[in-house]
Scaffold this motif. Structure first.
Motif, short mmCIF file in Angstrom:
data_model
loop_
_atom_site.label_atom_id
_atom_site.label_comp_id
_atom_site.label_asym_id
_atom_site.label_seq_id
_atom_site.Cartn_x
_atom_site.Cartn_y
_atom_site.Cartn_z
N GLY A 67 0.82 -1.21 0.00
CA GLY A 67 0.00 0.00 0.00
C GLY A 67 0.85 1.25 0.00
N ASP A 68 1.89 1.27 0.82
CA ASP A 68 2.80 2.41 0.89
C ASP A 68 3.46 2.66 -0.47
N ILE A 69 3.92 1.59 -1.10
CA ILE A 69 4.57 1.72 -2.41
C ILE A 69 3.58 2.27 -3.45
N THR A 70 2.36 1.75 -3.43
CA THR A 70 1.36 2.18 -4.41
C THR A 70 1.01 3.65 -4.24
N PHE A 71 0.83 4.10 -2.99
CA PHE A 71 0.55 5.51 -2.73
C PHE A 71 1.65 6.39 -3.31
N LEU A 96 10.92 6.06 -2.86
CA LEU A 96 10.43 4.73 -2.52
C LEU A 96 10.98 4.21 -1.19
N ILE A 97 12.05 4.80 -0.69
CA ILE A 97 12.62 4.35 0.59
C ILE A 97 11.56 4.53 1.68
N PRO A 98 11.21 3.48 2.43
CA PRO A 98 10.09 3.56 3.37
C PRO A 98 10.43 4.24 4.69
N PHE A 99 11.11 5.37 4.64
CA PHE A 99 11.45 6.13 5.84
C PHE A 99 11.66 7.57 5.44
N PRO A 100 11.02 8.52 6.12
CA PRO A 100 10.06 8.41 7.22
C PRO A 100 8.83 7.59 6.82
N VAL A 101 8.22 6.98 7.82
CA VAL A 101 7.13 6.04 7.59
C VAL A 101 5.93 6.74 6.97
N LEU A 102 5.39 6.15 5.89
CA LEU A 102 4.18 6.63 5.20
C LEU A 102 4.31 8.06 4.67
N SER A 103 5.52 8.47 4.33
CA SER A 103 5.67 9.77 3.66
C SER A 103 5.35 9.57 2.18
N HIS A 109 9.28 13.60 2.20
CA HIS A 109 10.35 12.79 2.77
C HIS A 109 11.69 13.51 2.79
N LYS A 110 11.77 14.67 2.12
CA LYS A 110 13.03 15.42 2.07
C LYS A 110 13.14 16.47 3.17
N ARG A 111 12.10 16.64 3.96
CA ARG A 111 12.12 17.69 4.98
C ARG A 111 13.12 17.34 6.08
N ARG A 112 14.17 18.13 6.19
CA ARG A 112 15.22 17.91 7.18
C ARG A 112 15.20 19.01 8.24
N LEU A 113 15.70 18.67 9.40
CA LEU A 113 15.80 19.65 10.46
C LEU A 113 16.77 20.76 10.04
N CYS A 176 8.20 9.05 15.44
CA CYS A 176 8.61 10.44 15.26
C CYS A 176 9.97 10.68 15.92
N GLY A 177 10.16 10.11 17.12
CA GLY A 177 11.44 10.25 17.78
C GLY A 177 12.57 9.65 16.96
N LEU A 178 12.32 8.48 16.38
CA LEU A 178 13.32 7.82 15.54
C LEU A 178 13.62 8.65 14.29
N GLU A 179 12.59 9.20 13.69
CA GLU A 179 12.76 10.01 12.47
C GLU A 179 13.55 11.28 12.76
N ARG A 180 13.26 11.93 13.88
CA ARG A 180 13.98 13.16 14.21
C ARG A 180 15.42 12.86 14.63
N LEU A 181 15.66 11.72 15.24
CA LEU A 181 17.04 11.32 15.53
C LEU A 181 17.82 11.13 14.23
N ALA A 182 17.11 10.72 13.18
CA ALA A 182 17.75 10.54 11.87
C ALA A 182 17.87 11.84 11.09
N GLY A 183 17.37 12.94 11.66
CA GLY A 183 17.52 14.25 11.02
C GLY A 183 16.34 14.73 10.22
N PHE A 184 15.22 14.01 10.25
CA PHE A 184 14.05 14.42 9.49
C PHE A 184 13.15 15.34 10.32
N ASP A 185 12.61 16.35 9.68
CA ASP A 185 11.72 17.31 10.34
C ASP A 185 10.28 16.80 10.24
#
Length: 324
Positions: A67-71, A96-103, A109-113, A176-185
């Motif tokens: 489903g994520d891929i199709t979206f 297509l990279i599945p992180f951040p989740v369901l972006s 998915h490019k939004r960075r801190l 969200c905590g995991l995503e922000r630790l990885a530098g995503f806003d």
């Protein structure tokens, strides 16, 4: 290990189709190439069928990935136009990279801190989310052994609903905590949905990333603000069909309950303005009434939704569902 192998096969097949779609589009070219590229999307969706039907949980995981891929394919294919091939392929494959989740809306998915932040608040958010989700699951499993839970579906459902709220809110904060630790806003996928005073507000707070996908790829495409009633109903219609298909792939059962649950939400969302006015003009009584009505509506109708969830996680219900 064999079961994990089936899961990997299904997910790799889905990603293989997604990777091949733009290559075929450019190789064939023109309208025919575009049709061939789009035609791979249904194949991506049915990849969970590669997993034996007895492995319901693995099929559910595979259906989530498909489903994520199709979206993402739909959102990106709709806007790539005549962009240079190398740019399209590079951006698409990163998308297509599945992180951040369901972006699923490009290019969220490019939004960075803008600058590095202290990691400890996010570590605490991640740890607290994991603890909250674990507590919710263990509580349901423990209470399912009580005779009172086994004899009363209403009580059983109320406990399951409360545990589900705790689990998804906790999981959203952990992610969200995991995503922000990885530098995503990013912000949590689910933002205190239990505070919603109307059904419309609930669906804005619940899984906002897919909400944004629905807004851009269905609501706006079908008329948007020019015909909001039709567009909103079509959003819930699509959501009902999609969830029904995904649960059917996972459980090998086509019940119609997921479709019914989501299509019921459409008319309820349309009357949300009245509840909003009541909440604003009715003082504390109006706010309590609006909030209470929304909670009761979601609690009652969610019996339809949890019928499918219980097929994937059989332990959540200890009592017999009233649904046939």
């Amino acid at each position: 290990m064999q079961n994990v192998g089936w899961l990997l096969l299904a997910i790799l097949a889905a990603y293989g189709c997604a990777v091949a779609a733009p290559l075929l589009r450019y190789q064939i070219g023109g309208r025919v190439g575009a049709i061939v590229g789009w035609s791979l999307m249904p194949i991506v969706l049915v990849c969970p069928l590669l997993i034996p039907s007895a492995n319901v949980g693995l099929r559910a995981v595979s259906a989530f990935a498909s489903g994520d891929i199709t979206f993402k394919m739909v959102d990106y294919f709709r806007q790539w136009g005549n962009v240079k091939r190398s740019v399209v392929l590079r951006n698409y494959y990163l998308f297509l990279i599945p992180f951040p989740v369901l972006s699923a809306v490009y290019p969220d998915h490019k939004r960075r801190l803008p600058r590095p932040e202290s990691p400890w608040p996010q570590v605490l958010r991640l740890f607290g989310g994991i603890v909250g989700c674990t507590v919710a699951v263990l509580t349901v499993r423990y209470l399912s052994g009580l005779s009172l839970m086994q004899s009363s579906f209403a009580l059983n459902h109320a406990v399951v609903l409360l545990a589900f709220v705790l689990a998804i809110e906790s999981l959203a904060r952990a992610l969200c905590g995991l995503e922000r630790l990885a530098g995503f806003d990013t912000t949590p996928l689910i933002r205190n949905a239990y505070l919603s005073r109307t059904v419309s507000e609930f669906w804005r707070r619940y899984n906002y990333r897919i909400h944004d996908w629905h807004y851009r790829n269905i609501f706006q495409v079908t008329g948007g603000r020019r015909s909001p009633v039709r567009s909103m109903l079509l959003v819930f219609l699509f959501s009902g069909l999609f969830h029904e298909a995904m649960f059917a792939l996972a459980t090998s059962r086509l019940t119609g309950y997921q479709f019914a649950f989501f299509t019921i939400q459409g008319p309820a969302a349309l009357v949300s303005r009245r509840l909003e006015r009541l909440a604003k003009r009715g003082g504390i009584v109006g706010k309590i009434t609006a909030h209470g009505a929304t909670i009761i509506f979601m609690a009652v109708t969610s019996v339809l939704f949890f019928n499918g969830v219980s097929k994937i996680f059989p332990f959540i219900y200890a009592s017999q569902s009233p649904l046939p």
